[in-house]
Design an enzyme around this catalytic site. Structure first.
Site, PDB file in Angstrom:
ATOM      1  N   HIS A 167      18.923  13.036 -73.535  1.00  0.00           N
ATOM      2  CA  HIS A 167      19.641  13.761 -74.439  1.00  0.00           C
ATOM      3  C   HIS A 167      18.021  14.026 -75.099  1.00  0.00           C
ATOM      4  O   HIS A 167      18.213  13.411 -76.220  1.00  0.00           O
ATOM      5  CB  HIS A 167      20.487  14.151 -74.830  1.00  0.00           C
ATOM      6  CG  HIS A 167      21.898  14.207 -74.090  1.00  0.00           C
ATOM      7  ND1 HIS A 167      22.720  13.526 -74.329  1.00  0.00           N
ATOM      8  CD2 HIS A 167      22.288  15.194 -72.909  1.00  0.00           C
ATOM      9  CE1 HIS A 167      24.198  13.821 -73.468  1.00  0.00           C
ATOM     10  NE2 HIS A 167      22.851  14.946 -72.139  1.00  0.00           N
TER      11      HIS A 167
ATOM     12  N   GLU B 231      18.091  13.138 -79.188  1.00  0.00           N
ATOM     13  CA  GLU B 231      18.336  12.352 -79.345  1.00  0.00           C
ATOM     14  C   GLU B 231      17.088  11.611 -80.067  1.00  0.00           C
ATOM     15  O   GLU B 231      16.844  10.276 -79.024  1.00  0.00           O
ATOM     16  CB  GLU B 231      20.038  11.592 -78.263  1.00  0.00           C
ATOM     17  CG  GLU B 231      20.507  12.432 -78.584  1.00  0.00           C
ATOM     18  CD  GLU B 231      21.446  12.497 -77.559  1.00  0.00           C
ATOM     19  OE1 GLU B 231      21.913  11.134 -76.909  1.00  0.00           O
ATOM     20  OE2 GLU B 231      21.820  12.802 -77.382  1.00  0.00           O
TER      21      GLU B 231
ATOM     22  N   ARG C 132      18.813  19.720 -76.237  1.00  0.00           N
ATOM     23  CA  ARG C 132      19.499  18.846 -75.478  1.00  0.00           C
ATOM     24  C   ARG C 132      18.916  18.635 -73.654  1.00  0.00           C
ATOM     25  O   ARG C 132      18.913  17.832 -73.745  1.00  0.00           O
ATOM     26  CB  ARG C 132      20.582  19.146 -75.426  1.00  0.00           C
ATOM     27  CG  ARG C 132      22.448  18.450 -75.125  1.00  0.00           C
ATOM     28  CD  ARG C 132      23.647  17.808 -75.612  1.00  0.00           C
ATOM     29  NE  ARG C 132      23.882  17.335 -74.547  1.00  0.00           N
ATOM     30  CZ  ARG C 132      25.025  17.068 -74.594  1.00  0.00           C
ATOM     31  NH1 ARG C 132      24.761  16.000 -75.808  1.00  0.00           N
ATOM     32  NH2 ARG C 132      25.506  16.472 -74.047  1.00  0.00           N
TER      33      ARG C 132
ATOM     34  N   HIS D 270      22.197   6.291 -76.530  1.00  0.00           N
ATOM     35  CA  HIS D 270      22.265   7.580 -76.883  1.00  0.00           C
ATOM     36  C   HIS D 270      22.100   7.702 -78.549  1.00  0.00           C
ATOM     37  O   HIS D 270      22.441   6.645 -78.556  1.00  0.00           O
ATOM     38  CB  HIS D 270      23.950   8.349 -76.133  1.00  0.00           C
ATOM     39  CG  HIS D 270      23.655   8.610 -74.974  1.00  0.00           C
ATOM     40  ND1 HIS D 270      23.885   9.505 -74.349  1.00  0.00           N
ATOM     41  CD2 HIS D 270      23.851   7.784 -74.120  1.00  0.00           C
ATOM     42  CE1 HIS D 270      24.053   9.887 -72.706  1.00  0.00           C
ATOM     43  NE2 HIS D 270      24.105   8.505 -72.708  1.00  0.00           N
TER      44      HIS D 270
ATOM     45  N   GLU E  74      25.785   4.506 -78.424  1.00  0.00           N
ATOM     46  CA  GLU E  74      25.851   5.920 -79.777  1.00  0.00           C
ATOM     47  C   GLU E  74      25.192   5.136 -80.286  1.00  0.00           C
ATOM     48  O   GLU E  74      26.144   4.556 -81.210  1.00  0.00           O
ATOM     49  CB  GLU E  74      26.649   6.091 -79.321  1.00  0.00           C
ATOM     50  CG  GLU E  74      27.385   7.138 -78.496  1.00  0.00           C
ATOM     51  CD  GLU E  74      27.236   8.358 -77.982  1.00  0.00           C
ATOM     52  OE1 GLU E  74      26.257   8.675 -78.503  1.00  0.00           O
ATOM     53  OE2 GLU E  74      27.264   8.887 -77.233  1.00  0.00           O
TER      54      GLU E  74
END
Length: 417
Positions: free
Chosen positions: A176, A179, A234, A304, A378
């Site tokens: 993405h 990020e 994104r 991510h 994440e």
């Protein structure tokens, strides 16, 4: 003398001017029940809300923390609606443009050079891949696995002894575009692996017995766009048939229950799944590479941001994978190890119950392909900065994440054949 520009040139110049986010806000709302969750969904129908967490409207549910960006023009109406319905909310970011500019809070030692303490654009990352090969020819090689829709190369760096087929870990960053801390980690990993080989006992052991395949930027076109035109971008940059909307969410484009969530069908949605599984050049390049190295790859890890979680399958079903207990054990110890450096707390668990349901994710695809250790990090933070994590947090984020990745690699070395 006045310079008169042709209208077409003026229009083109205006069309490609970078998007600004002056006085745009990021709200955090915690709906207390389904009625309040529905209010957020209704607001999304009549206003342009950019969902930061979860990634789309249909994931919004009672007792979930919901972060979304809203324009200056619409923010007052949103705030009034939340107040009228007695909803709990806070404003995380009052002026998004200001935060975008504040991200770059680390001074450059040498302006224009690649730095592990700063965010690097694509041009610098490409030059860095060449430098790593030149500096460590016996340990680093670069493989072009394909190209993007805008014809940018997709480079994988192989770290390990040349021409030796051994157990391997595949890691990708930047699926993405917005990020940015994710590609920063992949660069840091390569740097630390090569720098500490022969000095650090664990890293030396790992690289003597394993290979690492690192894709530093998965979504190259989107990443470039997020640097040059729209920091909040994104998706990738492919054109969609019969739609003016650009881009596919590459992490919804894998052949893992691809068709199961209907809300990913809209080409204008941030989580658009694409026209078919692996319809995107980037996805196809990665899946082809992994399939061709399947006998080596024992672990797949994707990075991510944000929310501080360590996730594993599944996202498309509540059914637990056969080795759930092992994945949960590795994730628990991994997050414990990560927290030893700065006491950063991560949660862990299957995607669907820990974050939200997803279809077409790389993680589930890799697991179903036969790679039995698949994880998604994440990274920082929990929403104060969201996608705009300041550069001053890059090194701490990378250092703590490195501890967890080394633990996972060590575990796999010991427990897989």
């Amino acid at each position: 003398m006045k310079l008169i520009l042709p209208m077409s040139l003026i229009a083109t110049t205006l069309a490609i001017a970078p998007v600004r986010f002056d006085r745009e806000k990021v709200f955090r709302v915690k709906p207390q029940d389904e009625k309040q969750a529905d209010i957020i969904k209704d607001l999304a129908k009549t206003n342009e809300l950019d969902f930061w967490y979860p990634s789309a409207t249909h994931h919004v549910a009672a007792n979930m923390t919901v972060d979304f960006r809203v324009s200056e023009k619409e923010s007052q109406a949103i705030q009034s609606a939340l107040d009228q319905n007695n909803m709990h909310y806070e404003i995380l970011i009052h002026d998004l443009q200001e935060e975008i500019e504040k991200q770059f809070d680390v001074k450059e030692d040498t302006p224009g050079r690649h730095s592990y303490a700063k965010y690097n654009n694509w041009e610098k990352i490409v030059a860095w891949t060449e430098k790593m090969m030149d500096k460590h020819p016996e340990m680093v090689s670069r493989i072009k696995i394909g190209s993007t829709v805008e014809n940018n190369p997709l480079y994988v760096l192989k770290i390990g002894k040349k021409n030796e087929k051994r157990k391997a870990i595949f890691m990708d960053c930047g699926i993405h575009a917005r990020e940015w801390v994710s590609p920063a980690f992949c660069q840091w990993f390569v740097y630390q692996a090569t720098k500490t080989y022969g000095r650090n006992k664990i890293m030396t052991k790992l690289l003597d017995r394993m290979n690492f395949y690192i894709l530093p930027v998965f979504n190259v076109d989107g990443y470039i766009w997020s640097w040059t035109k729209n920091r909040m971008w994104r998706k990738n940059r492919s054109k969609n048939q019969n739609s003016k909307c650009i881009g596919t969410d590459l992490n919804r484009n894998f052949n893992a229950s691809w068709n199961s969530i209907s809300d990913t069908k809209n080409p204008c949605a941030e989580n658009y799944r694409g026209s078919a599984p692996e319809s995107e050049k980037e996805t196809k390049a990665v899946t082809d590479f992994i399939r061709s190295h399947l006998n080596e790859i024992k672990v797949y890890i994707t990075f991510h941001s944000y929310s501080q979680m360590l996730l594993f399958p599944y996202g498309y079903t509540s059914k637990l994978p056969p080795n759930h207990d092992v994945l949960a054990k590795v994730a628990k110890i991994g997050t414990d190890v990560l927290s030893t450096r700065y006491e950063t707390r991560y949660t862990y668990g299957p995607i669907k119950s820990t974050i939200y349901p997803t279809s077409g994710s790389s993680l589930d695809w890799a697991y179903d392909l036969g790679i039995k250790y698949t994880f998604a990090f994440e990274l920082r933070d929990k929403g104060k900065y969201g996608f705009l994590l300041p550069e001053s947090q890059i090194k701490p984020t990378c250092r703590e994440t490195m501890l967890a990745v080394k633990f996972i690699a060590k575990y796999i070395l010991k427990h897989t054949s």
